[in-house]
Write an enzyme that holds these catalytic residues in place. Structure first.
Site, PDB file in Angstrom:
ATOM      1  N   ASP A  38       0.831  -1.197   0.000  1.00 24.34           N
ATOM      2  CA  ASP A  38       0.000   0.000   0.000  1.00 24.34           C
ATOM      3  C   ASP A  38       0.871   1.254   0.000  1.00 24.34           C
ATOM      4  O   ASP A  38       2.063   1.203   0.326  1.00 24.34           O
ATOM      5  CB  ASP A  38      -0.876   0.015   1.261  1.00 24.34           C
ATOM      6  CG  ASP A  38      -1.666  -1.260   1.437  1.00 24.34           C
ATOM      7  OD1 ASP A  38      -2.384  -1.640   0.496  1.00 24.34           O
ATOM      8  OD2 ASP A  38      -1.557  -1.884   2.508  1.00 24.34           O
TER       9      ASP A  38
ATOM     10  N   ASP B 162      -2.476  -1.424  -4.816  1.00 28.63           N
ATOM     11  CA  ASP B 162      -3.198  -1.921  -3.645  1.00 28.63           C
ATOM     12  C   ASP B 162      -3.912  -0.737  -2.993  1.00 28.63           C
ATOM     13  O   ASP B 162      -4.437   0.118  -3.678  1.00 28.63           O
ATOM     14  CB  ASP B 162      -2.231  -2.629  -2.700  1.00 28.63           C
ATOM     15  CG  ASP B 162      -2.932  -3.649  -1.822  1.00 28.63           C
ATOM     16  OD1 ASP B 162      -4.166  -3.585  -1.665  1.00 28.63           O
ATOM     17  OD2 ASP B 162      -2.244  -4.525  -1.258  1.00 28.63           O
TER      18      ASP B 162
ATOM     19  N   ASP C 172      -4.192   1.352   4.291  1.00 31.03           N
ATOM     20  CA  ASP C 172      -4.854   0.159   4.802  1.00 31.03           C
ATOM     21  C   ASP C 172      -4.398  -0.106   6.234  1.00 31.03           C
ATOM     22  O   ASP C 172      -3.192  -0.063   6.537  1.00 31.03           O
ATOM     23  CB  ASP C 172      -4.553  -1.053   3.921  1.00 31.03           C
ATOM     24  CG  ASP C 172      -5.390  -1.063   2.642  1.00 31.03           C
ATOM     25  OD1 ASP C 172      -6.132  -0.089   2.401  1.00 31.03           O
ATOM     26  OD2 ASP C 172      -5.290  -2.045   1.886  1.00 31.03           O
TER      27      ASP C 172
ATOM     28  N   ARG D 209     -14.220   2.158  -0.770  1.00 29.75           N
ATOM     29  CA  ARG D 209     -13.456   2.062   0.479  1.00 29.75           C
ATOM     30  C   ARG D 209     -12.998   3.431   0.966  1.00 29.75           C
ATOM     31  O   ARG D 209     -11.820   3.763   0.955  1.00 29.75           O
ATOM     32  CB  ARG D 209     -12.250   1.124   0.331  1.00 29.75           C
ATOM     33  CG  ARG D 209     -12.639  -0.295  -0.017  1.00 29.75           C
ATOM     34  CD  ARG D 209     -11.409  -1.191  -0.115  1.00 29.75           C
ATOM     35  NE  ARG D 209     -11.781  -2.554  -0.498  1.00 29.75           N
ATOM     36  CZ  ARG D 209     -10.915  -3.531  -0.762  1.00 29.75           C
ATOM     37  NH1 ARG D 209      -9.609  -3.284  -0.674  1.00 29.75           N
ATOM     38  NH2 ARG D 209     -11.328  -4.729  -1.102  1.00 29.75           N
TER      39      ARG D 209
END
Length: 328
Positions: free
Chosen positions: A141, A170, A174, A227
């Site tokens: 990430d 990605d 996260d 997201r």
């Protein structure tokens, strides 16, 4: 408080404007104040203020770096350290900071291109004022936080593009594997497929339940497919944020409890919704004509103080100040 409401709102990202419509003078004042940052700043709002607080590398050595080799060595050294990034560092790498670090972009020219940060099994880490872009999925990430506690991500600009397949990159930020006491504030997340995952799997409830306490405040989300964030099992607080051209917004999942307050959504199909029995409490949000489709939750308060801007003031407070806008 003794300061003007406008000044405090943008200096500390947690207070409201005194007037619904700021003047040009207000905007100029806010721009000047937001630049007053020091390498010893600590979070003033959110879960990162708890559990003893988050101080990063305060009290340690200070190093300025301008190459990938220098950067990697500085953030991976043991002990407290402040690492200042000067200029652009490009590469294809996943760099793993250790505990008690402050990683700070010197100014708006401080950039990591193709270089991601992976904060794994660490504690007390600050990442501020960095632009991180186009980190390929094979390098993780843009910012990955796993099994770590007391992490403050502030005034970052994280992005990729939507020109490739959704798995070419990605996540942007996260937060997984029972990480705790995390605040993501004053940041610009944009041009990405799947931006911000809190809790990586439906099958990880045994580890994640009771953890993943995350605050996301005063952030600007733009041109994102989904997201923003997606949260499983944890406890989330999302407030004072502006969502522009975000298809799927806040997704509460797998028993997560999320408090969603004082946010504005423009051009979002699903600003707030549940899957797999996630829950949310919504207060004073502008969903831009779309609907709140989340199951009613029970999270009505959080264990720290904060002030809501109100939807009428969010755009002026966030757009243009969120992101890598500080000078040290």
């Amino acid at each position: 408080m003794k300061f003007s409401a406008v000044a405090v709102a943008l200096a500390f990202a947690q207070t409201a404007f005194a007037a619904p419509t700021p003047t040009v003078e207000d905007v100029e004042e806010r721009s000047n104040i937001v630049k007053r940052a020091t390498i010893t700043d600590v979070p003033t709002v959110g879960y990162a203020t708890l559990n003893g607080g988050t101080t990063g590398g305060k009290g340690g050595t200070t190093t300025t770096v301008s190459t990938l080799a220098q950067f990697t060595a500085a953030v991976q050294q043991e002990g407290a350290a402040v690492v200042i990034v000067s200029g652009t560092i490009s590469g294809a790498a996943e760099v793993r900071p250790t505990s008690n670090k402050s990683i700070i972009g010197k100014n708006s020219s401080a950039k990591l291109i193709g270089v991601g940060l992976y904060i794994n099994k660490q504690k007390n880490v600050i990442v501020r004022n960095l632009s991180i872009s186009k980190v390929l999925a094979e390098n993780g990430d843009a910012i990955g936080i796993q099994a770590s506690t007391n992490v403050w991500v502030d005034h970052v600009d994280v992005s990729s593009d939507l020109d490739h397949d959704k798995d070419y990159y990605d996540g942007l930020i996260d937060i997984t594997h029972a990480s705790d006491y995390v605040s993501v504030t004053n940041s610009y997340l944009h041009d990405h497929w799947k931006a911000d995952l809190i809790g990586h799997s439906d099958n990880n409830g045994d580890e994640d339940t009771g953890h993943l306490c995350v605050t996301e405040a005063n952030n600007y989300w733009k041109n994102i497919n989904s997201r923003t964030p997606s949260i499983r099992f944890g406890t989330g607080h999302v407030f004072n944020s502006y969502f522009e051209s975000v298809a799927d917004g806040i997704n509460t999942r797998d028993g997560a409890q999320v408090l969603v307050e004082s946010n504005v959504f423009v051009g979002s199909k699903n600003p707030l919704y549940s899957t797999d029995a996630g829950y949310a409490v919504s207060n004073d949000n502008d969903f831009g004509g779309a609907s709140n489709a989340a199951l009613a939750g029970t999270l009505t308060s959080v264990p720290y103080s904060y002030t809501k801007l109100g939807p009428a003031n969010v755009k002026a407070a966030v757009v243009g100040t969120a992101g890598a806008t500080l000078i040290f």
